[in-house]
Scaffold this motif. Structure first.
Motif, PDB file in Angstrom:
ATOM      1  N   GLY A 156      -7.298   5.937   4.837  1.00 22.77           N
ATOM      2  CA  GLY A 156      -5.873   5.848   4.418  1.00 22.77           C
ATOM      3  C   GLY A 156      -5.336   6.275   3.039  1.00 22.77           C
ATOM      4  N   SER A 157      -5.916   6.385   2.142  1.00 29.23           N
ATOM      5  CA  SER A 157      -5.622   7.004   0.686  1.00 29.23           C
ATOM      6  C   SER A 157      -5.233   8.453   1.212  1.00 29.23           C
ATOM      7  N   THR A 228      -1.670  -4.829   0.752  1.00 31.53           N
ATOM      8  CA  THR A 228      -3.311  -5.027   0.731  1.00 31.53           C
ATOM      9  C   THR A 228      -3.652  -6.468   0.269  1.00 31.53           C
ATOM     10  N   ASP A 253       3.536   3.097   4.852  1.00 29.79           N
ATOM     11  CA  ASP A 253       1.976   2.812   4.834  1.00 29.79           C
ATOM     12  C   ASP A 253       1.760   1.767   5.680  1.00 29.79           C
ATOM     13  N   ASN A 282      -4.435   2.940   9.986  1.00 29.83           N
ATOM     14  CA  ASN A 282      -6.067   2.725   9.759  1.00 29.83           C
ATOM     15  C   ASN A 282      -6.632   1.819  11.046  1.00 29.83           C
ATOM     16  N   LYS A 285      -9.288  -0.806  10.381  1.00 30.04           N
ATOM     17  CA  LYS A 285      -8.843  -2.079   9.615  1.00 30.04           C
ATOM     18  C   LYS A 285      -8.900  -3.213  10.903  1.00 30.04           C
TER      19      LYS A 285
ATOM     20  N   CYS B 336     -10.063   5.451  -1.202  1.00 30.67           N
ATOM     21  CA  CYS B 336     -10.418   3.864  -1.230  1.00 30.67           C
ATOM     22  C   CYS B 336     -11.620   3.836  -0.597  1.00 30.67           C
ATOM     23  N   SER B 337     -11.639   3.551   0.748  1.00 34.02           N
ATOM     24  CA  SER B 337     -12.891   3.336   1.407  1.00 34.02           C
ATOM     25  C   SER B 337     -13.536   4.410   1.864  1.00 34.02           C
TER      26      SER B 337
END
Ligand SMILES: Cc1ncc(COP(=O)(O)O)c(C=O)c1O
Ligand SMILES: Cc1ncc(COP(=O)(O)O)c(C=O)c1O
Lengths: 473, 473
Positions: A156-157, A228, A253, A282, A285, B336-337
């Motif tokens: 996702g970043s 988060t 996001d 994502n 998740k 991140c991940s």
């Protein structure tokens, strides 16, 4: 590799993989792996903690000139599994992912076995179309009635960075060629609670982290749907109205909170998302797709994604191919080789249907509400705030501190509690939950409920175990 | 998921995966996958070509509210495998990756099964140490005697971008915070033959693609060790001398050619690499690690990688942990991940030893030389240039064109040949080789030899098949 022997008993105990690849000329291996790793059974530990120094002793990490025997390598696999954290254990609550979704895992194995990279239709025909189908479905779920575009990314970043790049490109396409030297100082609006990937993207993109919160010429607003730490939702509808007025790119996001879109009951959390320009979501998740599975979606229909990222490599993207080259999606990415992560979502969605995915989300959020109630009921547990989503942030206050008045002494002592409980938890391996500070708040636990494998008993256990590990502090 | 039944005969035919995860409470699946995919046997096709429209008909791609039965899903898996390109087939030469390395594949399966993401030691103890060990070994192989730092990335494109970001950060750390608005126009030097990821990185980073070739203040030079198309090596030693004189960051994109470092016989191709600042190296190319497996390595020992990329997220990188937090490597990444890709290299390196990896490289390059000789011998085949590495670029000139004098008419007609042969090759599925133009050169084939599964017979077959498919043109 083929099974050394059948072992139906053993395979009842956990995850068994047998692979046979006799077609590899000259290579014939016999390997049985993972058979001892019945990590899902609750009596097993979430982790078998070893310090870096101990673990280096246990694993002979050094790579040498000579290879090792197959039995040695099998042993190494067993050790790697043994000392790895069992993120699929029902008492793993440490991250925004957890649990193993069987269909998605099957998809991952297939992807690994057929070793595909996505750039051109000719190399990845099936997965190109599947990515297309999944993106279309996600776009429909978001509610962009005219359609849109999108791409799966390693995380996702990366998706958030794509949003920033598209917003900048739309604002002024010339900068792709000439860089930012002629540009005014650009700023991105986002909240304090947004994910750190927004800052990382600003740094990498030459915008500067200091231009994320305040500044000169805004070109993008980032709203977070499911933050988060707290699982909070920015009010998309209101932000969209402001952005529309000022012609600003609005990115959401929804890496973490996007799953709520699957649920009739909870999708109001993202109300207004049909009005935004782009979304990061994502499925690895809350939907539990295998790592990694991250989509970037954009409402634009003018091939902005391709124009913004293209480099037109002639060795991949020849224009005189014998098929419709719009199926060569690789130039939409800033990557070159790219894994077909969409298949991990496609297969499980196909198998479960939207309905089962909806139930999964509803169930996770019902479990989160159960945990909230339990936290409220129990002595010594205190929520930081009422949760909006599946993140529960709370303090455990040991009996020795319960009489102290609110104030610096309590905060200082409380701050030391969570790290010690975390250390004890890791060393017994009974469960895993994150802790952290936030602003000037003392350390608190952040517990996240995702997996349908998690039962009420697991949640009760967690609260009892925290008390058990921390009551003497 | 567990094996529906034993089928030793079936498993002799190809790749069989049996997975049993009965510990997943409430989920009990029976699945046998991949058993029909004996794609390594040479009598099988490399691909079973279908146009996008045909394939959409064959695969029912739409995702619905209701799920599907297990037997349906098994069928979908079979179809996905059937219509995917068999990149491990010994006659797949279309990309800079090929072949299935069994140990690395086992590592991939383990990674998928235990679902790990790398950011903190606590969540990924084993893989954090393994990444460390592999990076150390790669750094030793490069010859940085004082050590260095590094990270595995989803692809070499990302690694090249990391190099650019570190070079910029070292030149002026302030830009991380303030962006490029106060900066002079920065330029990157690289060759025309360098990979397109350098341009993509310049665009994304706000430098501008136009500043890649020529300009104002140079801050980085990119040398390529093994170019994508021709497999050419920039003279690192000479470039390093110039860069040292001007205090310029020298990055080597050894994504493709890095494998030569494993070989005493061929490492001279990268002579001088011990003097450079950073290196990108993709073990998923010639070393055949599973996709993706890409390392970025930096000689710096002042934690530049961390300082350049850090965002210090408090929910992951608490400083009051009970172990040495230098093992929390996540803040070195812009992700991140992040998947533990290093394990895919670690396990195969452990199993095979450096010696076997060396032989693999030597063997691939010997095969490439054999192919070069064959191309020279045969009528109608013409090399563009003498290959330095494992890329063979050549034209096939059909009999009808062989009498034409060099000139525009020949070039125009020749330009149309490779696309037609490629179309025919895809439709018979007998093999896969890339073609492309370069500058004003007419379309030519680019054939890459990587895999130890490839035999001389396979190479002979390719040349005969090209003639067979194109002799009437
Ligand atoms: C809100 C939010 N956005 C983005 C991300 C980054 O996702 P990834 O780890 O896939 O890069 C996270 C990760 O936890 C997140 O919580
Ligand atoms: C020289 C070179 N550098 C970088 C890359 C990019 O690697 P990746 O596809 O892993 O992003 C390639 C890909 O072929 C390459 O040939």
């Amino acid at each position: 590799m083929s099974a050394a022997s059948g072992d139906p008993q053993g395979s009842q105990q956990g995850l068994t993989i047998r692979v046979s690849i006799p077609g590899l000329r000259g290579v014939r291996l016999t390997r049985r792996i993972l058979s001892s790793s019945s990590w899902f059974l609750v009596f097993q530990q979430v982790c078998e903690w070893r310090s870096p120094e101990q673990l280096k002793e246990l694993l002979d990490l050094e790579l040498k000139d000579e290879g090792e025997s197959e039995s040695k390598i099998l042993q190494r696999c067993r050790e790697a599994i043994r000392y790895s954290v069992k993120t699929s254990h029902p008492r793993f609550f440490n991250q925004l992912f957890a649990g193993l979704e069987p269909y998605s895992t099957v998809a991952s194995f297939i992807i690994e076995s057929i070793k595909t990279s996505l750039y051109t239709y000719e190399v990845a025909p099936v997965f190109t179309l599947m990515e297309n189908a999944v993106l279309r479905k996600m776009i429909e779920t978001i509610g962009w009635e005219e359609g849109g575009d999108g791409i799966f990314n390693p995380g996702g970043s990366m998706s958030n960075m794509y949003a920033m790049n598209l917003a900048r490109y739309r604002y002024c396409p010339d900068w792709k060629e000439v860089g930012l030297y002629s540009a005014p100082r650009l700023v991105v609006f986002t909240s304090q609670e947004s994910h750190y990937s927004i800052s990382k993207a600003a740094a990498l993109m030459g915008l500067g982290t200091k231009n994320v919160y305040m500044g000169a010429v805004p070109f993008m607003v980032n709203a977070t749907a499911g933050t988060t730490v707290f699982g909070a939702f920015d009010p998309i509808e209101e932000i969209a109205s402001v952005c529309e007025k000022h012609n600003l790119w609005l990115h959401v996001d929804a890496c973490w909170g996007g799953a709520a879109l699957m649920s009739k009951k909870h999708k109001h959390l993202l109300k207004g998302i049909h009005r935004v320009h782009s979304v990061s979501w994502n499925p690895h998740k809350m939907l539990m797709a295998s790592l990694q599975c991250s989509a970037f979606l954009v409402r634009d229909k003018t091939s902005l994604l391709q124009r913004c990222h293209s480099a037109r490599a002639s060795y991949l993207f020849q224009q005189d191919k014998f098929y419709d080259v719009s199926y060569d999606t690789g130039d939409k990415s800033v990557q070159c080789s790219r894994k077909p992560d969409a298949f991990k979502l496609w297969l499980m969605w196909k198998a479960l249907g939207s309905r089962e995915l909806e139930q999964r989300v509803d169930r996770a959020l019902a479990m989160a509400r159960y945990l909230t109630q339990e936290i409220k009921k129990r002595d010594g547990f205190q929520l930081l705030m009422e949760p909006e989503f599946a993140n529960m942030c709370f303090w455990y206050i040991p009996p020795s501190l319960r009489k102290l008045p609110e104030g610096p002494e309590l905060w200082t002592k409380l701050h030391a509690v969570a790290p010690v409980i975390k250390e004890r938890m890791m060393k017994t391996g009974s469960m895993m939950i994150g802790y952290q500070t936030h602003g000037d708040k003392p350390n608190f636990f952040r517990m996240v409920v995702i997996s349908p494998q998690v039962s009420r008993q697991d949640l009760d256990f967690v609260l009892e175990e925290i008390h058990h590990l921390g009551q003497d502090l």
